[in-house]
Design a protein around this motif. Structure first.
Motif, PDB file in Angstrom:
ATOM      1  N   VAL A  31     -25.156  -8.019 -14.161  1.00 38.23           N
ATOM      2  CA  VAL A  31     -24.626  -9.653 -14.164  1.00 38.23           C
ATOM      3  C   VAL A  31     -25.048 -10.143 -12.805  1.00 38.23           C
ATOM      4  N   GLU A  32     -25.575 -11.420 -12.972  1.00 40.30           N
ATOM      5  CA  GLU A  32     -26.172 -12.173 -11.697  1.00 40.30           C
ATOM      6  C   GLU A  32     -25.107 -13.286 -11.703  1.00 40.30           C
ATOM      7  N   VAL A  33     -24.751 -13.675 -10.464  1.00 40.33           N
ATOM      8  CA  VAL A  33     -23.838 -14.834 -10.119  1.00 40.33           C
ATOM      9  C   VAL A  33     -24.757 -15.632  -8.961  1.00 40.33           C
ATOM     10  N   LEU A  34     -25.334 -16.817  -9.532  1.00 37.13           N
ATOM     11  CA  LEU A  34     -26.189 -17.366  -8.592  1.00 37.13           C
ATOM     12  C   LEU A  34     -25.231 -18.864  -7.932  1.00 37.13           C
ATOM     13  N   GLY A  35     -25.101 -18.953  -6.899  1.00 36.66           N
ATOM     14  CA  GLY A  35     -24.185 -20.001  -6.196  1.00 36.66           C
ATOM     15  C   GLY A  35     -24.628 -20.471  -4.877  1.00 36.66           C
ATOM     16  N   THR A  36     -24.096 -21.462  -4.110  1.00 39.26           N
ATOM     17  CA  THR A  36     -24.306 -21.938  -2.835  1.00 39.26           C
ATOM     18  C   THR A  36     -23.356 -21.776  -1.906  1.00 39.26           C
ATOM     19  N   LEU A  37     -23.387 -21.929  -0.847  1.00 46.30           N
ATOM     20  CA  LEU A  37     -22.336 -22.116   0.286  1.00 46.30           C
ATOM     21  C   LEU A  37     -22.841 -22.723   1.604  1.00 46.30           C
ATOM     22  N   ARG A  38     -22.096 -23.173   2.489  1.00 43.76           N
ATOM     23  CA  ARG A  38     -22.503 -23.680   3.657  1.00 43.76           C
ATOM     24  C   ARG A  38     -21.742 -23.023   4.699  1.00 43.76           C
ATOM     25  N   GLU A  39     -22.954 -22.348   5.533  1.00 40.74           N
ATOM     26  CA  GLU A  39     -22.726 -21.487   6.771  1.00 40.74           C
ATOM     27  C   GLU A  39     -23.394 -22.139   7.898  1.00 40.74           C
ATOM     28  N   ALA A  40     -22.657 -22.276   8.962  1.00 37.47           N
ATOM     29  CA  ALA A  40     -23.068 -22.897  10.328  1.00 37.47           C
ATOM     30  C   ALA A  40     -23.967 -24.194  10.096  1.00 37.47           C
ATOM     31  N   GLY A  41     -23.550 -24.985   9.297  1.00 35.68           N
ATOM     32  CA  GLY A  41     -24.262 -26.048   9.034  1.00 35.68           C
ATOM     33  C   GLY A  41     -25.524 -26.137   8.105  1.00 35.68           C
ATOM     34  N   GLN A  42     -25.696 -25.007   7.483  1.00 35.57           N
ATOM     35  CA  GLN A  42     -26.946 -24.624   6.681  1.00 35.57           C
ATOM     36  C   GLN A  42     -26.394 -24.372   5.190  1.00 35.57           C
ATOM     37  N   VAL A  43     -27.069 -24.969   4.258  1.00 38.33           N
ATOM     38  CA  VAL A  43     -26.773 -24.759   3.019  1.00 38.33           C
ATOM     39  C   VAL A  43     -27.994 -23.680   2.438  1.00 38.33           C
ATOM     40  N   ARG A  44     -26.967 -22.565   1.982  1.00 42.52           N
ATOM     41  CA  ARG A  44     -27.800 -21.396   1.540  1.00 42.52           C
ATOM     42  C   ARG A  44     -27.669 -21.005   0.129  1.00 42.52           C
ATOM     43  N   THR A  45     -28.365 -20.633  -0.638  1.00 39.16           N
ATOM     44  CA  THR A  45     -28.476 -19.931  -1.947  1.00 39.16           C
ATOM     45  C   THR A  45     -28.078 -18.614  -1.960  1.00 39.16           C
ATOM     46  N   VAL A  46     -27.154 -18.210  -2.571  1.00 32.43           N
ATOM     47  CA  VAL A  46     -26.635 -16.664  -2.743  1.00 32.43           C
ATOM     48  C   VAL A  46     -27.036 -16.243  -4.226  1.00 32.43           C
ATOM     49  N   LEU A  47     -27.321 -15.069  -4.345  1.00 33.68           N
ATOM     50  CA  LEU A  47     -27.444 -14.322  -5.597  1.00 33.68           C
ATOM     51  C   LEU A  47     -26.750 -12.964  -5.472  1.00 33.68           C
ATOM     52  N   VAL A  48     -25.628 -12.674  -6.466  1.00 34.70           N
ATOM     53  CA  VAL A  48     -24.893 -11.507  -6.255  1.00 34.70           C
ATOM     54  C   VAL A  48     -25.205 -10.847  -7.567  1.00 34.70           C
ATOM     55  N   ALA A  49     -25.718  -9.657  -7.821  1.00 31.06           N
ATOM     56  CA  ALA A  49     -25.788  -8.942  -9.037  1.00 31.06           C
ATOM     57  C   ALA A  49     -25.249  -7.503  -9.073  1.00 31.06           C
ATOM     58  N   GLY A  50     -24.412  -7.446  -9.842  1.00 34.52           N
ATOM     59  CA  GLY A  50     -24.016  -6.066 -10.154  1.00 34.52           C
ATOM     60  C   GLY A  50     -24.560  -5.467 -11.325  1.00 34.52           C
ATOM     61  N   LEU A  51     -25.094  -4.189 -10.950  1.00 36.51           N
ATOM     62  CA  LEU A  51     -26.151  -3.484 -11.686  1.00 36.51           C
ATOM     63  C   LEU A  51     -24.998  -2.038 -12.490  1.00 36.51           C
ATOM     64  N   ALA A  52     -25.430  -1.860 -13.890  1.00 33.64           N
ATOM     65  CA  ALA A  52     -24.656  -1.102 -14.751  1.00 33.64           C
ATOM     66  C   ALA A  52     -24.860   0.393 -14.208  1.00 33.64           C
ATOM     67  N   SER A  53     -23.771   1.215 -14.272  1.00 31.47           N
ATOM     68  CA  SER A  53     -23.963   2.404 -13.957  1.00 31.47           C
ATOM     69  C   SER A  53     -22.611   3.143 -14.165  1.00 31.47           C
ATOM     70  N   VAL A  54     -22.540   4.482 -14.543  1.00 31.15           N
ATOM     71  CA  VAL A  54     -21.332   5.446 -14.779  1.00 31.15           C
ATOM     72  C   VAL A  54     -20.948   5.704 -13.513  1.00 31.15           C
ATOM     73  N   GLY A  55     -19.574   5.939 -13.220  1.00 29.23           N
ATOM     74  CA  GLY A  55     -19.125   6.677 -12.066  1.00 29.23           C
ATOM     75  C   GLY A  55     -19.199   5.995 -10.689  1.00 29.23           C
ATOM     76  N   ARG A  56     -20.510   5.339 -10.410  1.00 26.91           N
ATOM     77  CA  ARG A  56     -20.550   4.600  -9.181  1.00 26.91           C
ATOM     78  C   ARG A  56     -21.799   3.525  -9.352  1.00 26.91           C
ATOM     79  N   HIS A  57     -21.597   2.200  -8.901  1.00 24.22           N
ATOM     80  CA  HIS A  57     -22.758   1.129  -9.186  1.00 24.22           C
ATOM     81  C   HIS A  57     -22.943   0.514  -8.020  1.00 24.22           C
ATOM     82  N   ALA A  58     -24.295   0.021  -7.980  1.00 27.68           N
ATOM     83  CA  ALA A  58     -24.703  -0.892  -6.811  1.00 27.68           C
ATOM     84  C   ALA A  58     -24.463  -2.383  -7.224  1.00 27.68           C
ATOM     85  N   VAL A  59     -24.095  -3.024  -6.018  1.00 33.14           N
ATOM     86  CA  VAL A  59     -24.184  -4.610  -5.898  1.00 33.14           C
ATOM     87  C   VAL A  59     -25.154  -4.938  -5.099  1.00 33.14           C
ATOM     88  N   VAL A  60     -26.059  -5.762  -5.330  1.00 31.16           N
ATOM     89  CA  VAL A  60     -27.215  -6.529  -4.473  1.00 31.16           C
ATOM     90  C   VAL A  60     -26.890  -7.756  -4.185  1.00 31.16           C
TER      91      VAL A  60
END
Length: 220
Positions: free
Chosen positions: A125-154
């Protein structure tokens, strides 16, 4: 010339990737030019470690960057000790958890623009969004990758003006992500039941054979 042009076209379309990184039970190829950075600035951080349940153990595993300064893109990999299936219902839950993570744990207001459920080699699952940090607009992509027991988030963060340039590499990198299989192999309930049934059958057969032989042994 034709082959060189074709290779360049494929790299442009799919995104050039670097050498494989293996750590904490996962492996993937980061976008080309991204290298591991010193862990000290991120020590104890949970940045990007989005979880559906707030009490789940989680930690920041790796931090990579393609340079220094505010114009550089950053890629973070976190490990969360919970099962994540990337199902349609978890799509909405993960999106809400991402916004909550930025607001409550990082003190940043992320504005979601798109939520996608991708069924690649590893569903995510990917969530794409924007935020403002230190006066700069940045694009952020957060991806949750499927797995059993433990999983990774990028999580990938880059200046908004550079996102279209980096997006093909980021997507190609996510397609290479794999969680390693556990060291032990557990038996399924069906297999365990079949083995138990076979063992019980063998015990009954052995007992019946012993009963048939018993009179002969007694007469001797």
């Amino acid at each position: 010339m034709f082959l060189a042009a074709l290779a360049a076209s494929l790299l442009l379309t799919q995104g050039a990737l670097g050498s494989e990184l293996r750590k904490d039970g996962y492996g993937f190829q980061p976008p080309e030019g991204f290298v591991m950075v010193r862990p000290e600035p991120f020590a104890g951080s949970r940045a990007g470690a989005v979880t559906l349940e707030p009490d789940r153990p989680r930690f920041l595993s790796a931090a990579l960057s393609e340079g220094e300064g505010p114009e550089a893109a950053v890629l973070l990999v976190s490990v969360v000790e919970e099962t994540f299936s990337a199902s349609p219902s978890e799509r909405d839950d993960f999106s809400a958890a991402v916004v909550r993570h930025f607001e409550r744990e990082l003190g940043l207001a992320l504005t979601p623009e798109r939520v996608d459920r991708r069924m690649g080699p590893v569903p995510r699952v990917e969530v794409l969004g924007t935020l403002r940090e230190a006066g700069q607009v940045r694009t952020v992509l957060v991806a949750g990758l499927a797995s059993v027991g433990r999983h990774a988030v990028v999580m990938v963060s880059a200046p908004a003006v550079r996102w279209e340039e980096l997006a093909p590499q980021v997507q190609a990198s996510l397609e290479t992500f794999r969680m390693e299989a556990p060291a032990h192999v557990s038996l399924s309930n069906r297999t365990t039941g079949a083995l138990a049934g076979a063992l019980a059958g063998a015990l009954v057969a052995s007992y019946m054979a012993w009963r048939r032989r018993r009179p002969e042994n007694t007469s001797m």
